[in-house]
Design a protein around this motif. Structure first.
Motif, mmCIF file in Angstrom:
data_model
loop_
_atom_site.group_PDB
_atom_site.id
_atom_site.type_symbol
_atom_site.label_atom_id
_atom_site.label_comp_id
_atom_site.label_asym_id
_atom_site.label_seq_id
_atom_site.Cartn_x
_atom_site.Cartn_y
_atom_site.Cartn_z
ATOM 1 N N PRO A 22 48.435 62.841 29.460
ATOM 2 C CA PRO A 22 49.743 61.765 29.418
ATOM 3 C C PRO A 22 50.146 63.296 27.808
ATOM 4 C CG PRO A 22 47.601 61.527 28.582
ATOM 5 C CD PRO A 22 48.072 62.155 29.740
ATOM 6 N N GLY A 108 40.661 52.405 35.513
ATOM 7 C CA GLY A 108 41.666 53.427 34.519
ATOM 8 C C GLY A 108 41.080 53.893 33.745
ATOM 9 N N ASP A 110 42.882 53.440 30.793
ATOM 10 C CA ASP A 110 43.388 51.905 29.731
ATOM 11 C C ASP A 110 42.118 50.416 30.140
ATOM 12 O OD1 ASP A 110 43.855 51.487 31.579
ATOM 13 O OD2 ASP A 110 46.294 50.584 30.730
ATOM 14 N N GLU A 422 46.618 57.422 37.782
ATOM 15 C CA GLU A 422 45.515 56.777 37.572
ATOM 16 C C GLU A 422 46.964 55.680 36.435
ATOM 17 O OE1 GLU A 422 42.468 57.916 35.300
ATOM 18 O OE2 GLU A 422 41.517 58.402 37.900
ATOM 19 N N HIS A 423 47.861 55.941 35.987
ATOM 20 C CA HIS A 423 48.426 55.821 35.600
ATOM 21 C C HIS A 423 49.990 54.589 35.853
ATOM 22 C CE1 HIS A 423 47.239 57.677 31.950
ATOM 23 N NE2 HIS A 423 46.925 58.193 32.396
ATOM 24 N N HIS A 424 49.535 54.705 37.572
ATOM 25 C CA HIS A 424 50.287 53.443 38.215
ATOM 26 C C HIS A 424 49.293 52.998 39.090
ATOM 27 C CE1 HIS A 424 54.431 55.533 37.730
ATOM 28 N NE2 HIS A 424 53.787 56.567 37.365
#
Ligand SMILES: Cc1ncc(COP(=O)(O)O)c(C=O)c1O
Length: 484
Positions: A22, A108, A110, A422-424
């Motif tokens: 990110p 993940g 978050d 990981e963000h999906h």
């Protein structure tokens, strides 16, 4: 033995993630990259990270940036520092309160749940498993008056495993079988018995990552022999054996993990000739052998190897269920005894109920397997079709068995894809996990172990993640702004 990473080694590994992290301040991107390397298992737990000044120089950033990155890793539990021993890779306590092992945490960045496509093991055959547990519990009273320790395994299970080998064309007596807590445990016992620091272990490239980790943990080093797109290069194996005199060879000829390749009878004979001639002790990992989806498997490799130089390891994990933690090894009786002596110092015995359960299930395997294989076939074909639709530039060979597709992404983007995924909502294992020295950055192993609707959704999420990871503006973004 404490492992250390130099600044340039870590910088090189971090380079793989460049572009998928990110946006944000440089220190946060360095910390995110290290965190992903730890989660992926490419930086092993407890590895000593380079000093701040050294890493700063290797990355071309200020020391303050690295100090802030290490601070944030420590705060999140991905590093610990102790006076005199530097900063080491760690994992935070998971939400369940336990500290998990590398790559196994299901959460993940978050804290959200991730679909685990980093491991390849199917769910249990619920019905058959419940029934087998019922039978095991009925049999349990027979064992209660004993101490419950069975160093070699319960006689019924040893006999059932031996009968399965014999039926597959490898005559085996029960005293040639040692019951273990899985195939990985069995391989570790062989490593403990046969290898020491500095020894070489011949492996296929790519291969099963936990085997590579076990080799390293025993202080030995892996000698990789590349698999070709179609299979085993017997001449290359012979040359590697001649040139490096390995103490041990570890091969997965039956639906090799991760390629899915199945060694032909000719390849088996060739491998056995080279390994036998050089008197190399050979571990044949047959964990996936019962998962033939199209066609039959050739005779076990051990049929062609010298009896005193082969150890075949097997498992209930993929055929039945990983949660049973029951596996075994097969070797000459004298070698089984020596391996059992090692086992005595490790964990003494497997659990009685699980052994009884597996003995029962092995007895009825021919009734349990067909529907399981049919389901896996459907899942394999569904995942392949979804990838064909959604990620048409990816290439893979349709495997004749096993649990995974070994995808060629067409570009060296595996680590970036893993970071983006990981963000999906998806946890993946990057291609380099399966190779020695960071190879396979163009590859991704995808298991087809989930129901079709889950796999189809996962393919959509993967396509989105791949688009993020390879979007040119993102792909060229350096890990840190001043990283050349
Ligand atoms: C080739 C191979 N060997 C060993 C294992 C580990 O098996 P077990 O659960 O029996 O330890 C696996 C699991 O993925 C595997 O694929």
């Amino acid at each position: 033995m404490v492992r250390s990473l130099t600044g340039s080694q870590l910088a090189r590994q971090l380079g793989d993630w460049s572009g998928a992290l990110p946006a944000g301040p440089a220190y946060a991107r360095v910390a995110a990259g290290i965190r992903l390397l730890v989660l992926d298992g490419r930086v092993a737990l407890d590895t000593r990270l380079p000093g701040e000044r050294e890493l700063a120089a290797a990355l071309g950033v200020s020391r303050t940036t690295v100090t802030a990155a290490y601070d944030s890793l420590r705060a999140a539990g991905y590093a610990v520092s102790r006076q005199g021993s530097g900063t080491r890779a760690a994992l935070p306590r998971s939400r369940s309160g336990d500290s998990a092992s590398a790559g196994w945490t299901p959460f993940g960045p978050d804290g959200s749940d991730l679909l685990d496509l980093a491991h390849a093991a199917p769910e249990a055959p619920t019905h058959a498993l419940r029934r087998a547990y019922d039978v095991a519990l009925e049999q349990l009273p027979r064992h209660l008056p004993t101490c419950g320790y069975n160093l070699f395994g319960l006689p019924d299970l040893r006999a059932a495993v031996a009968a399965r080998y014999t039926a597959r064309g490898l005559p085996t007596r029960a005293d040639q079988v040692l019951v273990t807590a899985g195939a990985q445990h069995a391989f570790s016992l062989v490593l403990a018995l046969a290898t020491g620091p500095g020894d070489r272990v011949l492996v296929e490239q790519p291969t099963y990552p936990n085997a590579l980790d076990a080799i390293r943990r025993h202080g030995a080093s892996a000698v990789p022999v590349p698999l070709t797109p179609d299979g085993w290069d017997v001449d290359a194996v012979a040359a590697a054996v001649r040139q490096t005199a390995p103490r041990l060879a570890y091969v997965v000829p039956d639906f090799n993990n991760p390629t899915g390749l199945l060694a032909s009878d000719t390849e088996r004979r060739g491998l056995a000739r080279s390994l036998g001639r050089s008197r190399t002790l050979t571990v044949v990992d047959e964990t996936l052998v019962e998962l033939a989806l199209d066609g039959a498997t050739p005779p076990p490799l051990a049929t062609y190897l010298p009896a005193d130089l082969s150890v075949t390891v097997g498992s209930a994990s993929k055929t039945l269920w990983g949660g049973l933690r029951v596996g075994w090894l097969r070797a000459e009786e004298s070698l089984v005894r020596r391996l059992a002596a090692v086992r005595a110092s490790v964990d003494i015995s497997s659990a009685v109920v699980e052994q009884l359960t597996v003995a029962e299930l092995l007895g009825s395997l021919d009734a349990v397997l067909p529907s399981r294989l049919a389901e896996l076939r459907t899942r394999r074909d569904a995942l392949a079709a979804a990838l064909g639709r959604l990620l048409p530039t990816w290439r893979f060979r349709m495997p004749d068995g096993g649990l995974v597709l070994w995808c060629d992404l067409g570009r060296p983007a595996s680590s970036r894809l893993v970071a983006a995924a990981e963000h999906h909502g998806i946890r993946l294992a990057a291609g380099p996990r399966f190779g020695v020295d960071g190879a396979f950055e163009r590859r991704l192993r995808l298991p087809y172990t989930y129901p079709v609707d889950v796999l189809e959704r996962a393919a959509e999420q993967l396509a989105q993640a791949f688009a993020t990871a390879t979007a040119s503006s993102v792909a060229t973004r350096p890990l840190v702004d001043s990283f050349a």
